[in-house]
Design a protein around this motif. Sequence first.
Motif, PDB file in Angstrom:
ATOM      1  N   ARG A  80      49.566 111.265  19.061  1.00  0.00           N
ATOM      2  CA  ARG A  80      49.232 112.032  17.865  1.00  0.00           C
ATOM      3  C   ARG A  80      48.294 111.283  16.925  1.00  0.00           C
ATOM      4  N   ASN A  81      48.421 109.971  16.880  1.00  0.00           N
ATOM      5  CA  ASN A  81      47.637 109.195  15.926  1.00  0.00           C
ATOM      6  C   ASN A  81      46.280 108.755  16.465  1.00  0.00           C
ATOM      7  N   VAL A 121      44.652  98.494  20.066  1.00  0.00           N
ATOM      8  CA  VAL A 121      44.743  97.834  21.370  1.00  0.00           C
ATOM      9  C   VAL A 121      45.546  96.534  21.324  1.00  0.00           C
ATOM     10  N   PRO A 122      45.331  95.644  20.325  1.00  0.00           N
ATOM     11  CA  PRO A 122      46.154  94.424  20.297  1.00  0.00           C
ATOM     12  C   PRO A 122      47.650  94.681  20.179  1.00  0.00           C
ATOM     13  N   GLN A 123      48.020  95.790  19.539  1.00  0.00           N
ATOM     14  CA  GLN A 123      49.443  96.096  19.377  1.00  0.00           C
ATOM     15  C   GLN A 123      50.067  96.637  20.663  1.00  0.00           C
ATOM     16  N   VAL A 124      49.300  97.385  21.444  1.00  0.00           N
ATOM     17  CA  VAL A 124      49.870  98.017  22.637  1.00  0.00           C
ATOM     18  C   VAL A 124      49.580  97.230  23.913  1.00  0.00           C
ATOM     19  N   ALA A 125      48.750  96.191  23.836  1.00  0.00           N
ATOM     20  CA  ALA A 125      48.397  95.440  25.042  1.00  0.00           C
ATOM     21  C   ALA A 125      49.611  94.835  25.742  1.00  0.00           C
ATOM     22  N   PRO A 126      50.555  94.182  25.027  1.00  0.00           N
ATOM     23  CA  PRO A 126      51.741  93.660  25.734  1.00  0.00           C
ATOM     24  C   PRO A 126      52.559  94.756  26.406  1.00  0.00           C
ATOM     25  N   ALA A 127      52.720  95.889  25.715  1.00  0.00           N
ATOM     26  CA  ALA A 127      53.467  96.999  26.310  1.00  0.00           C
ATOM     27  C   ALA A 127      52.758  97.528  27.541  1.00  0.00           C
ATOM     28  N   LEU A 128      51.433  97.631  27.476  1.00  0.00           N
ATOM     29  CA  LEU A 128      50.670  98.127  28.619  1.00  0.00           C
ATOM     30  C   LEU A 128      50.818  97.198  29.819  1.00  0.00           C
ATOM     31  N   ALA A 129      50.776  95.893  29.578  1.00  0.00           N
ATOM     32  CA  ALA A 129      50.937  94.935  30.680  1.00  0.00           C
ATOM     33  C   ALA A 129      52.301  95.103  31.346  1.00  0.00           C
ATOM     34  N   GLY A 130      53.332  95.248  30.534  1.00  0.00           N
ATOM     35  CA  GLY A 130      54.670  95.438  31.106  1.00  0.00           C
ATOM     36  C   GLY A 130      54.790  96.743  31.867  1.00  0.00           C
ATOM     37  N   ILE A 131      54.191  97.808  31.331  1.00  0.00           N
ATOM     38  CA  ILE A 131      54.250  99.111  31.996  1.00  0.00           C
ATOM     39  C   ILE A 131      53.551  99.072  33.344  1.00  0.00           C
ATOM     40  N   VAL A 132      52.362  98.474  33.387  1.00  0.00           N
ATOM     41  CA  VAL A 132      51.586  98.432  34.628  1.00  0.00           C
ATOM     42  C   VAL A 132      52.309  97.605  35.689  1.00  0.00           C
ATOM     43  N   LEU A 133      52.851  96.467  35.295  1.00  0.00           N
ATOM     44  CA  LEU A 133      53.570  95.630  36.263  1.00  0.00           C
ATOM     45  C   LEU A 133      54.828  96.330  36.766  1.00  0.00           C
ATOM     46  N   LEU A 146      54.512 106.438  28.937  1.00  0.00           N
ATOM     47  CA  LEU A 146      55.036 105.265  28.240  1.00  0.00           C
ATOM     48  C   LEU A 146      54.002 104.667  27.295  1.00  0.00           C
ATOM     49  N   LEU A 147      52.734 104.731  27.685  1.00  0.00           N
ATOM     50  CA  LEU A 147      51.697 104.147  26.834  1.00  0.00           C
ATOM     51  C   LEU A 147      51.465 104.988  25.580  1.00  0.00           C
ATOM     52  N   TYR A 148      51.413 106.315  25.718  1.00  0.00           N
ATOM     53  CA  TYR A 148      51.162 107.118  24.515  1.00  0.00           C
ATOM     54  C   TYR A 148      52.346 107.043  23.551  1.00  0.00           C
ATOM     55  N   GLU A 149      53.560 106.866  24.062  1.00  0.00           N
ATOM     56  CA  GLU A 149      54.703 106.659  23.179  1.00  0.00           C
ATOM     57  C   GLU A 149      54.594 105.320  22.452  1.00  0.00           C
ATOM     58  N   ALA A 150      54.101 104.287  23.163  1.00  0.00           N
ATOM     59  CA  ALA A 150      53.885 102.995  22.514  1.00  0.00           C
ATOM     60  C   ALA A 150      52.794 103.084  21.452  1.00  0.00           C
ATOM     61  N   ILE A 151      51.747 103.870  21.701  1.00  0.00           N
ATOM     62  CA  ILE A 151      50.669 104.034  20.718  1.00  0.00           C
ATOM     63  C   ILE A 151      51.186 104.725  19.463  1.00  0.00           C
ATOM     64  N   GLU A 152      52.047 105.704  19.631  1.00  0.00           N
ATOM     65  CA  GLU A 152      52.564 106.425  18.470  1.00  0.00           C
ATOM     66  C   GLU A 152      53.516 105.577  17.635  1.00  0.00           C
ATOM     67  N   ALA A 200      45.195 104.438  38.889  1.00  0.00           N
ATOM     68  CA  ALA A 200      45.968 105.198  37.903  1.00  0.00           C
ATOM     69  C   ALA A 200      45.744 104.649  36.499  1.00  0.00           C
ATOM     70  N   LEU A 201      45.602 103.331  36.393  1.00  0.00           N
ATOM     71  CA  LEU A 201      45.389 102.716  35.089  1.00  0.00           C
ATOM     72  C   LEU A 201      44.093 103.206  34.445  1.00  0.00           C
ATOM     73  N   LEU A 202      43.052 103.362  35.252  1.00  0.00           N
ATOM     74  CA  LEU A 202      41.766 103.807  34.725  1.00  0.00           C
ATOM     75  C   LEU A 202      41.848 105.210  34.121  1.00  0.00           C
ATOM     76  N   VAL A 203      42.710 106.045  34.676  1.00  0.00           N
ATOM     77  CA  VAL A 203      42.846 107.413  34.178  1.00  0.00           C
ATOM     78  C   VAL A 203      43.930 107.502  33.102  1.00  0.00           C
ATOM     79  N   ALA A 204      45.006 106.740  33.254  1.00  0.00           N
ATOM     80  CA  ALA A 204      46.155 106.875  32.362  1.00  0.00           C
ATOM     81  C   ALA A 204      45.867 106.360  30.957  1.00  0.00           C
ATOM     82  N   VAL A 205      45.074 105.295  30.832  1.00  0.00           N
ATOM     83  CA  VAL A 205      44.822 104.728  29.500  1.00  0.00           C
ATOM     84  C   VAL A 205      44.089 105.715  28.593  1.00  0.00           C
ATOM     85  N   PRO A 206      42.934 106.276  28.998  1.00  0.00           N
ATOM     86  CA  PRO A 206      42.305 107.269  28.111  1.00  0.00           C
ATOM     87  C   PRO A 206      43.163 108.520  27.920  1.00  0.00           C
TER      88      PRO A 206
END
Length: 271
Positions: free
Chosen positions: A106-107, A196-208, A164-170, A93-99
């Motif tokens: 939006r950004n 990526v450096p800004q959303v990496a911590p959020a992504l780690a928490g989301i995946v776990l 959750l990731l696209y909301e973190a990116i925005e 799911a991670l491989l598909v969800a990130v892109p």
Amino acid sequence: MAVHQRAEVRVWQRRSTPAQLLLWCGWLLLVVVTVFAWQLMTRETLWVFVADAPQQAADIGARMWPPRWSYMERLWWPLWETLNIATLGTLLALLVAVPTAFLAARNTTPSVRLVRPLALLVIVTSRSINALIWGLLLVAIIGPGQLAGIFAIALRSIGFIGKLLYEAIEEIDAGQVEAVAATGASRAQVIDYAIVPQVAPALAGIVLFRWDINIRESTILGLVGAGGIGLALESSLNVLAWPQVSLILLVILVTVLLSEWVSARVRHALI
């Protein structure tokens, strides 16, 4: 002759009279809908069985105790399958969800009018269908087994991680993006060095967090033939082997508690 005028006393009210009436009408409508829904749900209920439920629960509980500990040696492999289903499904799911998340934000999306709606459609579709339903469909398509369970977990998790990731990116700091872009960096470099450096911590928490949820969901996918410890649970229920059922439920409980503890510790270490 003096004229005494009594000052008008205004009483403070939280809401105006129309707003108060509208609120009461809303509560009345809620009560009506609740009563109607209760009547609809209980229209075919046999209350004699409901009245007998405590005795039946006590009888089954007595049959489930003590657990059949000797059955544990046959649960290690199904338990391992369950962990693999949850882990591999989350990674897939991670491989598909990130892109998909980058296309939905939006950004970062290439097109707000065309690409973003398609990415959001993928996310909404994934989140709208339960893992058990995905499991039923995949078992019918590719047959029973762990592969169906892995794809069911993955298809269910894409929407959770993507949303959750696209909301973190925005919500990232646009100043860092502008600073990197001002150096003449390409779009890919801006994403790599500023987003990526800004959303990496959020992504780690989301995946776990999603992996922790998938551990729980993968324990019941066996009920529809998608492998794992749920298959052993279904077999024990079919033959009314209540001591085995209690042992399986206990194993599932311990597994979920351990996965939650591991997930919390890793998130605390990474974030």
